[in-house]
Design a protein around this motif. Structure first.
Motif, mmCIF file in Angstrom:
data_model
loop_
_atom_site.group_PDB
_atom_site.id
_atom_site.type_symbol
_atom_site.label_atom_id
_atom_site.label_comp_id
_atom_site.label_asym_id
_atom_site.label_seq_id
_atom_site.Cartn_x
_atom_site.Cartn_y
_atom_site.Cartn_z
ATOM 1 N N LEU A 84 52.913 43.073 41.486
ATOM 2 C CA LEU A 84 51.850 44.292 41.097
ATOM 3 C C LEU A 84 50.479 44.175 40.722
ATOM 4 N N LEU A 128 47.336 45.922 42.981
ATOM 5 C CA LEU A 128 46.454 46.615 42.513
ATOM 6 C C LEU A 128 45.561 47.029 41.788
ATOM 7 N N THR A 156 49.503 50.943 37.218
ATOM 8 C CA THR A 156 49.668 51.825 38.992
ATOM 9 C C THR A 156 48.604 53.114 38.750
#
Length: 601
Positions: free
Chosen positions: A132, A136, A403
């Motif tokens: 992740l 991102l 995120t």
């Protein structure tokens, strides 16, 4: 109580199911990232060096040495030029082939990162954390959106992950396909970016650190021995490539002042790299025609440093043998910093250069691998055990926060990046240059909002639009003065006089240019620059004349029988312009006319 094979089958099935879930979620994350990046690529347009690449693709043969083996601002990147050449041949000055290569390159790099993380962590949910991060983090955004930078950065990112994976696989299995794959990918990455010389070193360090966190004795010696053929083949490739590089590229390395080095380091680390590691910078600044740079709030800079120091303390306290992982990661970032400072410093360099992030984009792969090694390392026996629900809740919260922060940084970057006049300029110019292909356009620089004069001669219309089909001839002379204005529209132009060619001594003729004789047209002193002279002439027949300052190669100019006017681009300087006939038997009379610069009417 004895455990039978039938007792273990449900456990094995559950492990397989968990593995499928981990893989499916990971692939969904990759697909989501590639989709987001595709939206960003679709909203983009050519920028700066992109126009140099496509301009050279239009002026040089695709597979020629002059095109592929070109020193592009200190970069040797034949692979990038080849991709740019193919995209230009497919659809000249159209953005969609470039955007397609961006999306494909990002997909390959992301899958390569997933592969190496899988090899390091296996089918464990903890794999999602470093994946992740890589997918991102805004750290890779600027080097992705800018096509010329992406042609360097994305192959490097893919190679760092893939060759590290090949090294792990080859050391474990000894299978030749991993050796061949690692060698080929290393060689290919060098064709895109000279920084790929670090690929084998990162792969070696990752393998040695894997042995280190696993508790193997003599991890460096073991890594060297278990994958020796890969290291030897890589060394041979690097040696061959180094000779190729040194014989092609003029070195840009230098020694900056201590103040410059300190300023770039602080801005690159505190305002660029570290905020991006935690999902920042949240906001970007830009001075067109320069690229966006990270402009994080002061609070985020403080949080980034706190997270870094806190993570360092956590890993050293709770995980065994992770100190060298941190040291190796810091060494890679430092190498990137040194390379940037030693090649990009100068009197006009601002500290914000380090905040553009593109010089650290590949560090995202290294940080992801380092995070996987820390997570792979065994817990210290003395570490307090945190309940599983608490760990999962904390991990989910941190992932959500990262995120949201990263996506917001992506949105704000996209807004800043799309504030780019190049797309509109190119669209208008394409329409104008193809509207009257029978009338030549005098060569001139494109708008300074598209390419600055420091890129000369790549900022000339003849270079940028070389590949545009069915356009007007872009020449050194024309009978009708037209230029591209600030927004790219082809408009009538005037010649702003700086000096004048006088009317000459001969009544009814001015200054006569006879065959075999060079005639000087006095202008008065003119500085070295690129000027345009308006020649008002009377020619005895159709033919060609040569016009230019004495110190420069003259331009060949077509003339027609009778009276007419032609505008000629003449680089150089001096006291006057020389004219001589290039066609046997041709004589020309030249009258008074201005010498100066062309401006839109």
């Amino acid at each position: 109580m004895t455990t039978t094979l039938s007792d273990r089958e449900p456990e094995n099935l559950r492990a397989q199911d968990r593995g499928r879930v981990v893989l499916v979620v990971a692939l969904v994350l990759v697909a989501a990232q590639v989709t987001i990046r595709a939206v960003l690529a679709g909203a983009g347009e050519f920028y700066w060096d992109d126009l140099i690449l496509i301009g050279r693709a239009g002026t040089e043969p695709l597979l020629s040495e002059s095109f592929l083996r070109y020193d592009h601002d200190g970069h040797l990147m034949p692979g990038a030029f080849l991709v740019a050449g193919l995209a230009t041949a497919l659809a000249p000055l159209q953005w969609w082939p470039a955007a397609t290569t961006l999306v494909l390159g990002q997909a390959i790099a992301s899958l390569a990162v997933l592969r190496v993380l899988w090899l390091l962590l296996g089918a464990r949910r903890v794999l999602w954390a470093p994946l992740l991060f890589y997918l991102l983090t805004p750290l890779t955004l600027p080097a992705f959106a800018w096509w010329a930078a992406a042609l360097n950065s994305l192959p490097l990112q893919a190679a760092l992950a893939w060759v590290t994976g090949d090294a792990l696989q080859y050391a474990r299995t000894g299978r030749r396909r991993h050796l061949v794959s690692g060698v080929i990918v290393t060689a290919l990455s060098l064709f895109f970016f000279e920084k790929a010389i670090l690929v084998p070193f990162v792969a070696f360090a990752a393998l040695a650190l894997t042995y280190r966190v696993d508790g193997r004795s003599r991890p460096i010696r073991t890594a060297a021995r278990r994958a020796a053929p890969l290291w030897l083949a890589s060394a041979l490739i690097l040696a061959i490539w180094l000779g190729f590089y040194v014989s092609t590229v003029e070195s840009r390395f230098g020694t900056p002042t201590a103040e410059m080095a300190r300023g770039l380091s602080i801005h690159g680390l505190s305002y660029g790299l570290l905020p991006a590691l935690v999902g920042g910078p949240l906001q970007w600044a830009r001075w067109n025609p320069g690229p966006p740079w990270a402009d994080p709030p002061a609070a985020l800079v403080f949080v980034a440093w706190a997270v870094l120091l806190g993570t360092l303390a956590w890993s050293l306290r709770r995980r065994q043998r992770t100190g060298f992982v941190w040291a190796a990661t810091a060494a890679y970032v430092a190498a990137s910093m040194v390379a940037m400072i030693s090649t990009r410093f100068g009197p006009g360099t601002t500290y914000e250069l380090a905040q553009t992030l593109r010089y650290f984009a590949d560090s995202a792969v290294v940080v992801a691998i380092a995070a996987a090694l820390v997570l792979r390392a065994p817990r210290r026996p003395s570490a307090t055990t945190i309940p599983v629900p608490v760990r999962r809740t904390a991990a989910a919260g941190l992932a959500a926060l990262f995120t949201v922060s990263s996506l917001w940084s992506t949105v704000t970057f996209t807004r800043s990046w799309t504030d780019n006049p190049t797309g509109e300029y190119l669209a208008h110019a394409r329409d104008g240059l193809t509207s009257r292909p029978d009338v030549a356009v005098l060569d001139h620089p494109v708008s300074v909002w598209v390419l600055l004069p420091v890129t000369f001669p790549h900022n000339l219309v003849s270079s940028v639009f070389a590949a545009l089909p069915d356009r007007s001839d872009i020449a050194g002379s024309t009978t009708e003065l037209r230029v591209l204005d600030e927004v790219g529209a082809l408009v009538p132009a005037d010649l702003l006089a700086v000096r004048w060619v006088d009317s000459g001594p001969e009544p009814g003729c001015g200054r006569r240019v006879e065959p075999g004789i060079t005639t000087m047209l006095p202008t008065g002193p003119m500085l070295e620059a690129t000027w345009t002279v308006q020649l008002n002439y009377l020619a005895s027949s159709d033919g060609e004349i040569e016009v230019g300052f004495p110190s420069r190669e003259p331009a060949r100019v077509a003339v027609t029988a009778g009276p007419s006017t032609v505008y000629v681009r003449v680089p150089g300087g001096g006291e006057g312009v020389q004219v001589r006939t290039a066609t046997p038997g041709l004589s020309v009379c030249i009258g008074a006319g201005p010498v100066g610069v062309v401006v839109p009417r």
